[in-house]
Write a protein that holds these residues in place. Sequence first.
Motif, mmCIF file in Angstrom:
data_model
loop_
_atom_site.group_PDB
_atom_site.id
_atom_site.type_symbol
_atom_site.label_atom_id
_atom_site.label_comp_id
_atom_site.label_asym_id
_atom_site.label_seq_id
_atom_site.Cartn_x
_atom_site.Cartn_y
_atom_site.Cartn_z
ATOM 1 N N ASP A 77 0.857 -1.193 0.000
ATOM 2 C CA ASP A 77 0.000 0.000 0.000
ATOM 3 C C ASP A 77 0.888 1.236 0.000
ATOM 4 O O ASP A 77 1.600 1.500 0.979
ATOM 5 C CB ASP A 77 -0.908 -0.017 1.238
ATOM 6 C CG ASP A 77 -1.949 1.092 1.226
ATOM 7 O OD1 ASP A 77 -1.692 2.150 0.609
ATOM 8 O OD2 ASP A 77 -3.006 0.909 1.846
ATOM 9 N N ASN A 78 0.851 2.008 -1.066
ATOM 10 C CA ASN A 78 1.735 3.168 -1.161
ATOM 11 C C ASN A 78 1.366 4.280 -0.180
ATOM 12 O O ASN A 78 2.109 5.254 -0.025
ATOM 13 C CB ASN A 78 1.787 3.707 -2.593
ATOM 14 C CG ASN A 78 0.406 4.034 -3.144
ATOM 15 O OD1 ASN A 78 -0.553 4.214 -2.377
ATOM 16 N ND2 ASN A 78 0.293 4.107 -4.463
ATOM 17 N N GLN A 79 0.206 4.147 0.475
ATOM 18 C CA GLN A 79 -0.189 5.122 1.494
ATOM 19 C C GLN A 79 0.171 4.647 2.910
ATOM 20 O O GLN A 79 -0.102 5.338 3.888
ATOM 21 C CB GLN A 79 -1.685 5.402 1.407
ATOM 22 C CG GLN A 79 -2.112 6.031 0.081
ATOM 23 C CD GLN A 79 -3.598 6.348 0.061
ATOM 24 O OE1 GLN A 79 -4.148 6.829 1.044
ATOM 25 N NE2 GLN A 79 -4.243 6.094 -1.063
ATOM 26 N N GLY A 80 0.768 3.454 2.999
ATOM 27 C CA GLY A 80 1.233 2.957 4.284
ATOM 28 C C GLY A 80 0.138 2.680 5.282
ATOM 29 O O GLY A 80 0.323 2.893 6.484
ATOM 30 N N ARG A 81 -1.003 2.185 4.810
ATOM 31 C CA ARG A 81 -2.121 1.913 5.721
ATOM 32 C C ARG A 81 -2.004 0.524 6.348
ATOM 33 O O ARG A 81 -1.388 -0.371 5.786
ATOM 34 C CB ARG A 81 -3.445 2.034 4.969
ATOM 35 C CG ARG A 81 -3.793 3.459 4.580
ATOM 36 C CD ARG A 81 -5.018 3.522 3.689
ATOM 37 N NE ARG A 81 -4.798 2.881 2.401
ATOM 38 C CZ ARG A 81 -5.619 2.966 1.365
ATOM 39 N NH1 ARG A 81 -6.748 3.666 1.479
ATOM 40 N NH2 ARG A 81 -5.342 2.356 0.230
ATOM 41 N N GLN B 252 -3.230 -3.092 7.305
ATOM 42 C CA GLN B 252 -4.023 -4.067 6.557
ATOM 43 C C GLN B 252 -4.189 -5.334 7.390
ATOM 44 O O GLN B 252 -3.243 -5.791 8.046
ATOM 45 C CB GLN B 252 -3.315 -4.411 5.233
ATOM 46 C CG GLN B 252 -3.938 -5.550 4.437
ATOM 47 C CD GLN B 252 -5.229 -5.137 3.734
ATOM 48 O OE1 GLN B 252 -5.407 -3.963 3.435
ATOM 49 N NE2 GLN B 252 -6.103 -6.088 3.482
#
Length: 374
Positions: free
Chosen positions: A210-214, A216
């Motif tokens: 996830d490129n938004q660093g969320r 998961q």
Amino acid sequence: MAAVDFPAEIRDLRSTYASIVEVSDLDRLRQTIRELSEEAVAPDLWDDVARAQGVTSRLSHAQSEVERLEKLGDRLDDLEVLVEMAEDAEGAERDETMAEAGRELETLRTALAQLEVRTLLSGEYDEREAIVTIRAEAGGVDAADFAEMLLRMYLRWSERHGYGTDVYDTSYAEEAGIKSATFRVAAPYAYGTLSVEQGTHRLVRISPFDNQGRRQTSFAGVEVLPFVAETDNVEVPENELRVDVFRSSGPGGQSVNTTDSAVRLTHLPTGIVVSCQNEKSQLQNKAAAMRVLQARLLERARAERQAELDALKGADAGSWGNQMRSYVLHPYQMVKDLRTEHEVGNTTAVFDGDIDGFLESGIRWRRQEEKQDA
């Protein structure tokens, strides 16, 4: 630091050791070694490779079991001698020897506790080798990556114990990880030991995809089956099978990806589908796939017998499809078994195959559940 009552502690360990020796039936193991040793030197043994491998594997296991039991008995004797030496010593030498005895006492206590778990494996198929299947479930690419992490975890656990493994089939996901994998753990009691791993495993982490660093949450399922023995008589008529061949996919050595050697078996009456693509020849892949199919049919028959006897619990916490362990990498690090409450903070070690604590607590938990249901 409180003084250790060594005589009482050693008596307790000897009592545990005596119970383990009784359950393990040391005399029977020695007789088994004599019989298998005679078979192992037969000139025609290797005319049947499968039988020869079975004989040598059982012989090696029996020898290692006897050696382990005898060494523990010797170490208990040595501990008593060490304590006597400490009591006869004075000053710093006494303190140092007593500290050494204390460390050995703890080591022996751990070793006996681990061996005691083996005596709890008395189920119908517990002494069998195991066939393990891991499947990515909910969570997309993270689930596929998690499934591959679990595959490595179990293979590393097997490697730590010197158990042979044979990967039958690996289905790779498009972006990363695996959709599923099936492998065999070739060690006595592998099924009884690993069967407590069956269920849904849950991973919580910051997704590396996830490129938004969320954060998961993803899931992977583990299925554990007993390896089919010749005495099981699991017959699969040819007219109940559909056999498809195809080219292997994913990483592979020479010849693996260049011929239609992979095999998919469909059992028409039940709809069970099994595939194997990791061997070089079509015949080898078909034989491996057939072993997995027979294991699933054997487990299906066992479950049906249990249902008929009304022996299946209504809410089995270890059953397929129920969460049984949680791996949290963020916001803190912890692996926790949701049935036994056993937990550790070193997630790296767990994923590197250090799962004996979970296996032991799971086996003890299962035996306690069985006692309550009896």
